[in-house]
Write a protein that holds these residues in place. Structure first.
Motif, short mmCIF file in Angstrom:
data_model
loop_
_atom_site.label_atom_id
_atom_site.label_comp_id
_atom_site.label_asym_id
_atom_site.label_seq_id
_atom_site.Cartn_x
_atom_site.Cartn_y
_atom_site.Cartn_z
N ARG A 174 0.81 -1.22 0.00
CA ARG A 174 0.00 0.00 0.00
C ARG A 174 0.84 1.27 0.00
O ARG A 174 0.53 2.24 -0.67
N PHE A 175 1.91 1.26 0.83
CA PHE A 175 2.65 2.51 1.03
C PHE A 175 4.13 2.39 0.71
O PHE A 175 4.93 3.19 1.19
N HIS A 177 6.12 3.23 -1.37
CA HIS A 177 6.86 4.40 -1.81
C HIS A 177 7.26 5.31 -0.66
O HIS A 177 8.15 6.11 -0.79
N ARG A 178 6.56 5.18 0.47
CA ARG A 178 6.85 6.10 1.57
C ARG A 178 7.36 5.41 2.83
O ARG A 178 7.95 6.03 3.70
N ASP B 9 -3.46 8.97 -0.95
CA ASP B 9 -2.07 8.70 -0.54
C ASP B 9 -1.61 7.29 -0.89
O ASP B 9 -0.46 6.97 -0.71
N GLU B 10 -2.52 6.45 -1.37
CA GLU B 10 -2.10 5.11 -1.78
C GLU B 10 -2.09 5.02 -3.31
O GLU B 10 -3.14 5.13 -3.94
N PRO B 11 -0.91 4.83 -3.90
CA PRO B 11 -0.81 4.81 -5.37
C PRO B 11 -1.74 3.77 -6.00
O PRO B 11 -2.34 4.03 -7.05
N LEU B 12 -1.86 2.60 -5.37
CA LEU B 12 -2.73 1.57 -5.96
C LEU B 12 -4.18 2.02 -5.98
O LEU B 12 -4.92 1.76 -6.93
N GLN B 34 -0.61 13.01 -3.67
CA GLN B 34 -0.53 12.06 -2.58
C GLN B 34 -0.91 12.61 -1.22
O GLN B 34 -0.91 11.88 -0.24
#
Lengths: 289, 242
Positions: A174-175, A177-178, B9-12, B34
């Motif tokens: 889910r996250f 990238h961060r 905030d979640e790319p997916l 995001q």
């Protein structure tokens, strides 16, 4: 058993006068029959019969006292038994509710986490079906872990971390990238034991507050060390005091505190600290000898 | 072309909106943001017609971001939380998609948007602050910066035309909202409307003194004075239990 037998004979409330009157009457009857038997046995010995007559009331008093005494003892004994019984029942109730509470606290799953994970899977199904399948399996494993019944069973830190990694894998999808999670484990702590699913909510809390408390990259660390007979476990996450007044602060921690109290009967096992821009929580787990 | 932004905030999660939206050729996604800060900038920059907005996001929520925009675009909320549903519709959202959602459900939201796009949208901001839970902070914009004010730092609020001025120990801020919606958003145990144009923090009151006939004056901890109307006074007495 005794309680049940005595239950019928023990005077209740307003009938307390029976406690005095019944032994009196019984002893009177006893004394009378006694006297007639003695008269019949010692028929003719006038001196003895006179002596019997003179001391009639004295003997009655003696017998009555003895009987009252016995009645009192019987009542005291049955009361004690009753108390013991109630205490046992109370203990059992407490134990049951403790179990229920522990189970419930362990199973407090964040629906938010579940739905968002499902949403990620939904997104992956078309673009990366393999990854989607992987995530379904991880999520299932994770869910299975949260509904495991036996919370008496302790796991080694290593086993628990394997479970945590599954959870982290999901969060990383889910996250990714961060989010960066770093483990710093002292070698001698890996085989130490801890109750199941104690760390996960702490980690979840740290991730949640890290992700929603600050923008940009979020680095979370999990450190362990051994000190005397304790396993120390520390989780830190970045923290922005300005945004801290968001909803939902603290819940994760209060339920962990409650669980620790139910497990160990102590309230000093969890400590939180705010330093500069980081929030840390330290957990102390006593080791069984 | 219909200009669209996705803020999640979640790319997916943003990806699935893009995937579903690809079915409708007239929509163009200009940017995927995001968080609310990026979202705010992108909205000012692109002036989109429609935004897909997540609620739980870093630092400020989708709602808080919307409050900072003077004339917000049409909004479709996408979130896993359903406790926000009531508020989302109060905030004049076109629709509200609960994650995970299907292509069918998504298309319905788009159709709803297309049907409403032809009608002039009512500039209605009342009730934007009607939270399911009482808010414990306020988000304001100071020039190009976003500031988060914890509610307990507020001394009092004062109505100024279309705006509310928020008086705190650290200074004064302006926010576009109505007294009514502010009053509804505040915890009645901590704030009281003592006057048509004033709401005070009960913890910041140091003194109540009579002023003119039937009216009173509150002295606040920071030295400010706040007038109290007759009805305001009886309300104040009620909450303070005097």
């Amino acid at each position: 058993m005794l309680e049940r037998i005595f239950g019928f004979y023990i005077p209740k409330g307003g009938n307390n006068w029976l406690l005095l009157v019944l032994p009196l009457l019984l002893s009177l009857a006893g004394i009378y029959s006694h006297r007639f038997i003695l008269q019949w046995v010692f028929d003719g010995e006038l001196a003895y019969i006179d002596f019997l007559k003179d001391h009639f009331f004295l003997r009655w008093a003696f017998l009555a006292l003895a009987e009252i005494f016995v009645a009192l003892i019987a009542i005291v004994v049955s009361k004690l038994e009753q108390q013991e019984e109630t205490r046992k029942r109370e203990m059992m109730m407490n134990e049951l509710s403790r179990e229920a509470e522990l189970t419930q606290l362990r199973q407090q799953l964040q629906p938010h986490f579940l739905f968002n994970s499902l949403n990620s899977i939904n997104a992956l199904v078309v673009s990366q079906p393999k990854k989607a399948r992987e995530m379904v399996l991880q999520l299932s494993e994770f869910l299975r872990g949260t509904i495991r019944k036996d919370h008496h069973q302790w796991l080694s830190l290593e086993e628990e971390l394997n479970y945590l990694k599954m959870y982290l894998e999901i969060e990383r999808v889910r996250f990714g990238h961060r989010l960066e999670v770093q483990f710093e484990l002292a070698e001698d702590t890996k085989s130490m034991l801890l109750p199941q699913l104690l760390i996960q909510p702490l980690l979840e809390n740290a991730i949640k507050h890290g992700l929603y408390g600050v923008t940009g990259e979020v680095k979370i660390t999990l450190q362990t060390r051994k000190e005397s007979n304790y396993l120390f476990l520390k989780i830190t996450n970045p923290f922005d005091p300005e945004a801290a007044s968001t909803q939902g602060t603290g819940f994760g921690l209060s339920s962990i505190e409650r669980r620790l109290f139910l497990l160990f009967g102590r309230k000093d096992l969890l400590e939180t600290k705010i330093e500069n821009q980081t929030f840390s929580v330290e957990l102390k787990i006593p080791q069984l000898k | 072309m219909i200009k669209t932004l996705i803020i999640d905030d979640e790319p997916l999660a943003a990806g699935i909106v893009q995937e579903f939206l690809a079915e409708f050729s007239q929509f163009q996604v200009l940017e995927v943001c995001q968080d609310g800060f990026q979202g705010l900038k992108a909205i000012q920059h692109h002036q989109p017609d429609l935004i897909f907005l997540d609620i739980q996001m870093p630092k400020i929520t989708g709602f808080e971001m919307l409050e900072l925009i003077d004339s917000p675009p049409a909004v479709i909320f996408t979130t896993a939380f359903d406790q926000y549903a009531v508020k989302a519709f109060d905030a004049m959202a076109i629709d509200y998609l609960l994650k995970p959602f299907s292509q069918e459900r998504f298309s319905k939201a788009i159709e709803k948007f297309l049907a409403q796009a032809n009608e002039p949208r009512v500039e209605e901001r009342e009730g934007l602050n009607q939270l399911a839970e009482k808010s414990n902070r306020l988000v304001v914009r100071v020039k190009n910066e976003i500031k988060i004010i914890p509610i307990h730092e507020v001394t009092y609020f004062e109505a100024e035309d279309d705006y509310i001025s928020i008086h705190t120990h650290g200074g004064k801020y302006l926010k576009k909202m109505t007294m009514k919606s502010l009053e509804d958003a505040m915890d009645p145990g901590k704030f009281a409307r003592v006057h048509r144009s004033f709401i005070v923090n009960l913890n910041q009151i140091t003194q109540i003194e009579p002023f003119e006939r039937d009216s009173y004056l509150l002295k606040m901890r920071d030295g400010a004075q706040v007038p109290v109307s007759k009805t305001g006074y009886s309300r104040l007495r009620q909450v303070l239990g005097i």
